[in-house]
Design a protein around this motif. Structure first.
Motif, PDB file in Angstrom:
ATOM      1  N   GLU A   1       0.817  -1.215   0.000  1.00  0.00           N
ATOM      2  CA  GLU A   1       0.000   0.000   0.000  1.00  0.00           C
ATOM      3  C   GLU A   1       0.853   1.268   0.000  1.00  0.00           C
ATOM      4  O   GLU A   1       0.441   2.307  -0.523  1.00  0.00           O
ATOM      5  CB  GLU A   1      -0.930   0.014   1.225  1.00  0.00           C
ATOM      6  CG  GLU A   1      -1.981  -1.077   1.247  1.00  0.00           C
ATOM      7  CD  GLU A   1      -1.422  -2.432   1.651  1.00  0.00           C
ATOM      8  OE1 GLU A   1      -2.102  -3.449   1.413  1.00  0.00           O
ATOM      9  OE2 GLU A   1      -0.284  -2.474   2.198  1.00  0.00           O
ATOM     10  N   PHE A   2       2.025   1.176   0.603  1.00  0.00           N
ATOM     11  CA  PHE A   2       2.889   2.352   0.717  1.00  0.00           C
ATOM     12  C   PHE A   2       3.841   2.480  -0.470  1.00  0.00           C
ATOM     13  O   PHE A   2       4.375   3.560  -0.727  1.00  0.00           O
ATOM     14  CB  PHE A   2       3.690   2.253   2.020  1.00  0.00           C
ATOM     15  CG  PHE A   2       4.443   3.501   2.385  1.00  0.00           C
ATOM     16  CD1 PHE A   2       3.794   4.715   2.533  1.00  0.00           C
ATOM     17  CD2 PHE A   2       5.813   3.463   2.599  1.00  0.00           C
ATOM     18  CE1 PHE A   2       4.484   5.866   2.884  1.00  0.00           C
ATOM     19  CE2 PHE A   2       6.518   4.603   2.952  1.00  0.00           C
ATOM     20  CZ  PHE A   2       5.846   5.806   3.096  1.00  0.00           C
ATOM     21  N   LEU A   3       4.033   1.405  -1.181  1.00  0.00           N
ATOM     22  CA  LEU A   3       4.995   1.395  -2.280  1.00  0.00           C
ATOM     23  C   LEU A   3       4.689   2.444  -3.352  1.00  0.00           C
ATOM     24  O   LEU A   3       5.614   3.102  -3.853  1.00  0.00           O
ATOM     25  CB  LEU A   3       5.051  -0.004  -2.895  1.00  0.00           C
ATOM     26  CG  LEU A   3       6.326  -0.373  -3.656  1.00  0.00           C
ATOM     27  CD1 LEU A   3       7.566  -0.164  -2.800  1.00  0.00           C
ATOM     28  CD2 LEU A   3       6.254  -1.825  -4.121  1.00  0.00           C
ATOM     29  N   PRO A   4       3.420   2.652  -3.750  1.00  0.00           N
ATOM     30  CA  PRO A   4       3.139   3.684  -4.761  1.00  0.00           C
ATOM     31  C   PRO A   4       3.506   5.097  -4.313  1.00  0.00           C
ATOM     32  O   PRO A   4       3.644   5.993  -5.150  1.00  0.00           O
ATOM     33  CB  PRO A   4       1.623   3.562  -4.969  1.00  0.00           C
ATOM     34  CG  PRO A   4       1.284   2.179  -4.539  1.00  0.00           C
ATOM     35  CD  PRO A   4       2.213   1.882  -3.405  1.00  0.00           C
ATOM     36  N   VAL A   5       3.657   5.290  -3.015  1.00  0.00           N
ATOM     37  CA  VAL A   5       4.051   6.604  -2.496  1.00  0.00           C
ATOM     38  C   VAL A   5       5.572   6.728  -2.473  1.00  0.00           C
ATOM     39  O   VAL A   5       6.143   7.728  -2.916  1.00  0.00           O
ATOM     40  CB  VAL A   5       3.495   6.806  -1.067  1.00  0.00           C
ATOM     41  CG1 VAL A   5       3.853   8.197  -0.555  1.00  0.00           C
ATOM     42  CG2 VAL A   5       2.004   6.574  -1.038  1.00  0.00           C
ATOM     43  N   LEU A   6       6.226   5.693  -1.968  1.00  0.00           N
ATOM     44  CA  LEU A   6       7.671   5.756  -1.758  1.00  0.00           C
ATOM     45  C   LEU A   6       8.466   5.589  -3.050  1.00  0.00           C
ATOM     46  O   LEU A   6       9.458   6.300  -3.274  1.00  0.00           O
ATOM     47  CB  LEU A   6       8.084   4.677  -0.754  1.00  0.00           C
ATOM     48  CG  LEU A   6       9.549   4.675  -0.326  1.00  0.00           C
ATOM     49  CD1 LEU A   6       9.893   5.966   0.407  1.00  0.00           C
ATOM     50  CD2 LEU A   6       9.848   3.473   0.559  1.00  0.00           C
ATOM     51  N   LEU A   7       8.044   4.665  -3.900  1.00  0.00           N
ATOM     52  CA  LEU A   7       8.845   4.337  -5.084  1.00  0.00           C
ATOM     53  C   LEU A   7       9.026   5.528  -6.034  1.00  0.00           C
ATOM     54  O   LEU A   7      10.139   5.753  -6.526  1.00  0.00           O
ATOM     55  CB  LEU A   7       8.227   3.146  -5.814  1.00  0.00           C
ATOM     56  CG  LEU A   7       9.146   2.438  -6.815  1.00  0.00           C
ATOM     57  CD1 LEU A   7      10.418   1.959  -6.142  1.00  0.00           C
ATOM     58  CD2 LEU A   7       8.417   1.257  -7.457  1.00  0.00           C
ATOM     59  N   PRO A   8       7.981   6.320  -6.319  1.00  0.00           N
ATOM     60  CA  PRO A   8       8.206   7.489  -7.188  1.00  0.00           C
ATOM     61  C   PRO A   8       9.212   8.478  -6.604  1.00  0.00           C
ATOM     62  O   PRO A   8      10.002   9.073  -7.343  1.00  0.00           O
ATOM     63  CB  PRO A   8       6.811   8.116  -7.304  1.00  0.00           C
ATOM     64  CG  PRO A   8       5.869   6.992  -7.062  1.00  0.00           C
ATOM     65  CD  PRO A   8       6.541   6.130  -6.037  1.00  0.00           C
ATOM     66  N   LEU A   9       9.190   8.646  -5.282  1.00  0.00           N
ATOM     67  CA  LEU A   9      10.140   9.563  -4.656  1.00  0.00           C
ATOM     68  C   LEU A   9      11.571   9.041  -4.796  1.00  0.00           C
ATOM     69  O   LEU A   9      12.501   9.806  -5.066  1.00  0.00           O
ATOM     70  CB  LEU A   9       9.790   9.751  -3.179  1.00  0.00           C
ATOM     71  CG  LEU A   9       8.488  10.513  -2.892  1.00  0.00           C
ATOM     72  CD1 LEU A   9       8.147  10.447  -1.408  1.00  0.00           C
ATOM     73  CD2 LEU A   9       8.605  11.961  -3.340  1.00  0.00           C
ATOM     74  N   ILE A  10      11.743   7.735  -4.611  1.00  0.00           N
ATOM     75  CA  ILE A  10      13.072   7.146  -4.787  1.00  0.00           C
ATOM     76  C   ILE A  10      13.503   7.249  -6.245  1.00  0.00           C
ATOM     77  O   ILE A  10      14.667   7.538  -6.555  1.00  0.00           O
ATOM     78  CB  ILE A  10      13.070   5.677  -4.318  1.00  0.00           C
ATOM     79  CG1 ILE A  10      12.861   5.606  -2.802  1.00  0.00           C
ATOM     80  CG2 ILE A  10      14.376   4.983  -4.700  1.00  0.00           C
ATOM     81  CD1 ILE A  10      12.796   4.190  -2.250  1.00  0.00           C
ATOM     82  N   SER A  11      12.562   7.024  -7.161  1.00  0.00           N
ATOM     83  CA  SER A  11      12.885   7.049  -8.599  1.00  0.00           C
ATOM     84  C   SER A  11      13.351   8.424  -9.057  1.00  0.00           C
ATOM     85  O   SER A  11      14.096   8.540 -10.033  1.00  0.00           O
ATOM     86  CB  SER A  11      11.660   6.620  -9.416  1.00  0.00           C
ATOM     87  OG  SER A  11      11.261   5.312  -9.072  1.00  0.00           O
ATOM     88  N   GLN A  12      12.908   9.471  -8.364  1.00  0.00           N
ATOM     89  CA  GLN A  12      13.285  10.830  -8.742  1.00  0.00           C
ATOM     90  C   GLN A  12      14.616  11.266  -8.131  1.00  0.00           C
ATOM     91  O   GLN A  12      15.099  12.358  -8.423  1.00  0.00           O
ATOM     92  CB  GLN A  12      12.188  11.806  -8.297  1.00  0.00           C
ATOM     93  CG  GLN A  12      10.863  11.596  -9.010  1.00  0.00           C
ATOM     94  CD  GLN A  12       9.720  12.349  -8.348  1.00  0.00           C
ATOM     95  OE1 GLN A  12       9.942  13.221  -7.515  1.00  0.00           O
ATOM     96  NE2 GLN A  12       8.497  12.008  -8.717  1.00  0.00           N
ATOM     97  N   HIS A  13      15.202  10.407  -7.301  1.00  0.00           N
ATOM     98  CA  HIS A  13      16.453  10.793  -6.637  1.00  0.00           C
ATOM     99  C   HIS A  13      17.570  10.907  -7.679  1.00  0.00           C
ATOM    100  O   HIS A  13      17.753  10.012  -8.511  1.00  0.00           O
ATOM    101  CB  HIS A  13      16.837   9.756  -5.584  1.00  0.00           C
ATOM    102  CG  HIS A  13      17.852  10.245  -4.604  1.00  0.00           C
ATOM    103  ND1 HIS A  13      19.187  10.381  -4.922  1.00  0.00           N
ATOM    104  CD2 HIS A  13      17.732  10.657  -3.312  1.00  0.00           C
ATOM    105  CE1 HIS A  13      19.842  10.840  -3.863  1.00  0.00           C
ATOM    106  NE2 HIS A  13      18.989  11.009  -2.875  1.00  0.00           N
ATOM    107  N   PRO A  14      18.334  11.992  -7.657  1.00  0.00           N
ATOM    108  CA  PRO A  14      19.372  12.194  -8.684  1.00  0.00           C
ATOM    109  C   PRO A  14      20.485  11.149  -8.655  1.00  0.00           C
ATOM    110  O   PRO A  14      21.166  10.949  -9.665  1.00  0.00           O
ATOM    111  CB  PRO A  14      19.921  13.592  -8.363  1.00  0.00           C
ATOM    112  CG  PRO A  14      19.555  13.838  -6.934  1.00  0.00           C
ATOM    113  CD  PRO A  14      18.260  13.127  -6.725  1.00  0.00           C
ATOM    114  N   ASP A  15      20.675  10.475  -7.522  1.00  0.00           N
ATOM    115  CA  ASP A  15      21.758   9.491  -7.415  1.00  0.00           C
ATOM    116  C   ASP A  15      21.255   8.055  -7.488  1.00  0.00           C
ATOM    117  O   ASP A  15      21.961   7.128  -7.080  1.00  0.00           O
ATOM    118  CB  ASP A  15      22.519   9.689  -6.091  1.00  0.00           C
ATOM    119  CG  ASP A  15      23.239  11.019  -6.028  1.00  0.00           C
ATOM    120  OD1 ASP A  15      23.659  11.502  -7.093  1.00  0.00           O
ATOM    121  OD2 ASP A  15      23.377  11.578  -4.923  1.00  0.00           O
TER     122      ASP A  15
END
Length: 423
Positions: A382-396
């Motif tokens: 349930e939390f993955l759709p929230v967290l994964l996009p934020l991680i995917s946008q990380h520059p590193d």
């Protein structure tokens, strides 16, 4: 396993060493502090904190390690002089002869046992100056002028003594997972005696486990204030223990009114001892994670005032991570797992989005890689759709995924996300 074979040797300063347990940490000019074990020294003799060492970087299951370590001359690293012009409970400011202001933390003073005796006007030496996010400068290592570490401390001659770090992890596993009440209690007592920061979080998790008998849960609560830090911390822990004890009076679980009181006390930021944030933040986060599903606490968190208090409290976590304070990786892992639980309250979505974005942007590639590894089995679908996009946008992100382990975990998360969306 070496991750820099053939690369340039690393230089650092020993920041901490526990001779009884045989492990410590090395501060580097850049990046997080690195773990080492006494067996990583070529001579099996570990110098005292403050010694300059050369080493190669390796990696274990927990992250980077310093290996093949040798002591090098002190003048291998640059030294800057200055005078302390301001002090508070966490650190202060040093001004150099050319009137340049450098901040520092008491936890970065070597030896740490003398940090409480610092006073304004003291002359100090600094190493490894780093620029913070706000473009101010901080010294990663501070010590008295002319301080010379002892040639060796806690040197062991036996290479085959039991690995106490591994034993601690084993007992924490028992404390988290076992159904055997007596074994859990025995593990908790042993960990409390070792004064481990992770013990507080583990105790909270077990306290709210209804598989345990009420008498065992109460016994675990009583161990919380036995983990001594200082007087201010004890007042906080003893007050929290008293409230938790009241909450556990009912055999079927936490009492409604008392559970709400515990939550309100936790979110009352004025009572939180700042000095021991690295130990108490995971404790508070674990407590928050376990309180959030309870009916009275759900109602409280839906109130705008308490939701705002929760965001203010989590902001302390953000500052701890952003400033790379001691234990910030462990604090962050606990914070993300707590946000996962809190996400079930729709009223908290917006403040949690702000907190999550701030937490993740504070990470460098190494920190992001470590979080991906530690969160591999802690994030719910349930939390993955929230967290994964934020991680995917990380520059590193691409750099963080260089390791096969992290790449595999990230791929599994994407697969889970796609399955959940029906694509």
């Amino acid at each position: 396993m070496s991750v820099h074979e053939g690369g340039e040797p690393q230089i650092g300063i020993i920041k901490f060493y526990n001779p009884r347990k045989g492990y410590g940490f090395v501060t580097r000019p850049e990046g997080n502090d690195v773990f080492f074990h006494l067996t990583h020294f070529r001579t099996m003799t570990v110098p005292a904190p403050g010694a300059v060492v050369q080493f190669s970087l390796g990696q274990n299951r927990e992250g980077l390690t310093a290996e093949d370590m040798v002591v090098v001359p002190p003048d291998t690293v640059e030294c800057y002089g200055g005078v302390i012009t301001a002090l508070d409970s966490e650190g202060g400011e040093i001004v150099t002869p050319d009137n340049f202001a450098i901040s520092f933390r008491r936890s970065d003073f070597i030896p740490h046992t003398r940090a409480d005796s610092l006073k304004v006007g003291d002359e100090v030496e600094m190493h490894f100056l780093m620029q913070e996010a706000d473009e101010s400068w901080r010294a990663k290592v501070v010590r008295s002028p002319g301080y010379q570490p002892e040639s060796s401390v806690g040197a062991r001659t036996e290479r085959h003594e039991p690995d106490e770090e591994e034993e601690n992890r084993r007992m924490l596993g028992i404390l988290y997972k076992t159904d055997l009440d007596e074994e859990a209690l025995q593990a908790a007592r042993s960990l409390a005696e070792r004064n481990m920061r992770a013990t507080l979080s583990a105790l909270v998790s077990r306290v709210f486990d209804h598989r345990l008998e009420p008498v065992t849960r109460r016994a675990l609560v009583e161990l919380i204030p036995s983990i001594y830090f200082d007087d201010d911390c004890q007042v906080f822990l003893e007050t929290m223990t008293a409230r938790l004890r009241e909450a556990l009076e009912l055999e079927e679980g936490p009492g409604d009114a008392a559970a709400g009181e515990v939550l309100c006390l936790l979110l009352d930021d004025a009572h939180f001892p700042v000095r021991w944030s690295q130990y108490l933040l995971p404790f508070g986060l674990s407590l928050l994670r376990n309180l959030a599903p309870l009916t009275p606490c759900q109602a409280l968190l839906d109130e705008p005032a308490q939701a705002e208090a929760m965001e203010v409290w989590l902001t302390r976590v953000c500052r701890h991570v952003e400033q790379r304070r001691s234990g910030h990786g462990y604090v962050l892992t606990t914070a993300l797992a707590t946000c996962d639980e809190l996400w079930r309250r729709e009223s908290l979505h917006e403040p949690l989005r702000r907190v999550l974005a701030r937490l993740l942007v504070a990470l460098d590639a190494e920190g992001l890689a470590n979080q991906i590894y530690h969160l591999r089995d802690k994030i719910t679908p349930e939390f993955l759709p929230v967290l994964l996009p934020l991680i995917s946008q990380h520059p590193d992100l691409s750099q963080a995924l260089r390791s096969p382990a992290q790449s595999e975990i990230f791929a599994q998360w994407i697969e889970m996300l796609l399955r959940g969306s029906g694509e």
